[in-house]
Design an enzyme around this catalytic site. Structure first.
Site, mmCIF file in Angstrom:
data_model
loop_
_atom_site.group_PDB
_atom_site.id
_atom_site.type_symbol
_atom_site.label_atom_id
_atom_site.label_comp_id
_atom_site.label_asym_id
_atom_site.label_seq_id
_atom_site.Cartn_x
_atom_site.Cartn_y
_atom_site.Cartn_z
ATOM 1 N N GLU A 1 136.162 72.264 27.019
ATOM 2 C CA GLU A 1 136.724 71.843 25.744
ATOM 3 C C GLU A 1 137.754 70.728 25.948
ATOM 4 O O GLU A 1 138.204 70.486 27.076
ATOM 5 C CB GLU A 1 137.393 73.039 25.058
ATOM 6 C CG GLU A 1 136.463 74.214 24.796
ATOM 7 C CD GLU A 1 135.560 73.996 23.587
ATOM 8 O OE1 GLU A 1 135.371 72.851 23.171
ATOM 9 O OE2 GLU A 1 135.033 75.000 23.068
ATOM 10 N N ASN B 1 133.154 67.873 19.357
ATOM 11 C CA ASN B 1 134.484 67.522 19.849
ATOM 12 C C ASN B 1 134.435 66.902 21.238
ATOM 13 O O ASN B 1 135.465 66.740 21.890
ATOM 14 C CB ASN B 1 135.400 68.749 19.848
ATOM 15 C CG ASN B 1 134.896 69.862 20.766
ATOM 16 O OD1 ASN B 1 133.908 69.701 21.468
ATOM 17 N ND2 ASN B 1 135.582 70.993 20.745
ATOM 18 N N ASP C 1 126.684 77.230 31.784
ATOM 19 C CA ASP C 1 127.702 78.129 31.257
ATOM 20 C C ASP C 1 127.094 79.424 30.746
ATOM 21 O O ASP C 1 125.876 79.566 30.643
ATOM 22 C CB ASP C 1 128.502 77.445 30.139
ATOM 23 C CG ASP C 1 127.629 76.671 29.164
ATOM 24 O OD1 ASP C 1 126.431 77.002 29.035
ATOM 25 O OD2 ASP C 1 128.130 75.736 28.516
#
Length: 264
Positions: free
Chosen positions: A143, A136, A67
């Protein structure tokens, strides 16, 4: 999914580095998937040492990073291209032209995403993909709510990820809220996936990824579908796992089998 639980973060780095070294020695023109963040740093230091000591050469290796922040050029000090140059590429014998990081300053980010996946395919696919994991459960910048078959794309970062990464930016510095990231589907196409996690802050994410349901709410849980996914964690990151004793037993039995076959 195989889970290896080690005593310390240093052991995690050593174990992970040895897997990459063996991969490259078996296939000198290996295609590596690489990650940024604090967790891989100790592994990269070991790869640098191995290269310096002529244990392994990266001369024929190609790499693809997971990324990059959208809006940051590669020479920006907070860009992931700069991170990789500083912490790995500048210290090994890899050809810079063979190192690929998503272009954060692309004039057409959507086309750049499509081109990134095409280039991975053109070079034969990723042999071994390194991952970290966010608190998370994100992998790369995928995400929670990311599609489990998603491709490389532009992705909005969650507030939790922005806050976690804020420590790398000064208070007056622009911090991007968008990224280009390999998709989960792209990651799952790697022949082998190695995820590293250390520290108590990652315990909840590791439990969800390894023992929770397969769900977009925990992107790393998609690794349950991969035929050769390895989670290497220290004792603190493994603290939430309910089957720790079982994983350790299985790993001991695997090592006995490998030794009996003369493969260690």
């Amino acid at each position: 999914m195989r889970i290896v639980i080690l005593d310390s973060a240093d052991e995690v780095a050593a174990y992970g580095a040895e897997i990459f070294i063996r991969c490259i020695r078996q296939k000198p023109a290996a295609v590596l998937g690489l990650a940024t963040g604090s967790t891989p740093l100790a592994l990269y230091r070991r790869l640098i040492d191995a290269n310096r000591d002529a244990v392994v050469s990266f001369a024929k290796v190609s790499s693809f990073n997971l990324d990059e922040y959208l809006g940051l050029a590669g020479d920006h000090p907070q860009s992931y291209r700069h991170f990789m140059n500083t912490h790995l590429f500048d210290h090994i014998d890899i050809n810079p032209d063979n190192t690929h990081v998503p272009p954060g300053d692309a004039a057409d980010p959507l086309q750049a995403c499509a081109d990134y996946d095409k280039l991975i395919t053109k070079l034969g696919g990723i042999d071994i993909q390194l991952l970290g994991i966010g608190r998370n459960g994100h992998i790369g910048f995928n995400e929670p709510s990311s599609g489990l078959q998603s491709r490389t794309r532009v992705k909005t970062l969650t507030r939790a990820t922005i806050d976690d990464n804020a420590r790398f930016f000064s208070t007056q510095e622009f911090q991007p809220h968008l990224s280009i990231t390999m998709g989960i589907g792209t990651i799952l196409e790697a022949r082998k996936v190695v995820l590293l996690a250390t520290g108590a802050a990652k315990a909840g994410a590791i439990k969800a990824a390894a023992e929770g349901p397969l769900t977009a709410s925990c992107p790393a849980s998609a690794l349950q579908m991969h035929p050769d996914a390895l989670l290497i964690v220290d004792a603190a990151a493994a603290a939430g796992l309910e089957r720790k004793a079982f994983y350790k037993h299985i790993e001991r039995e695997n090592q006995k089998l490998l030794q009996s076959l003369g493969k260690t």
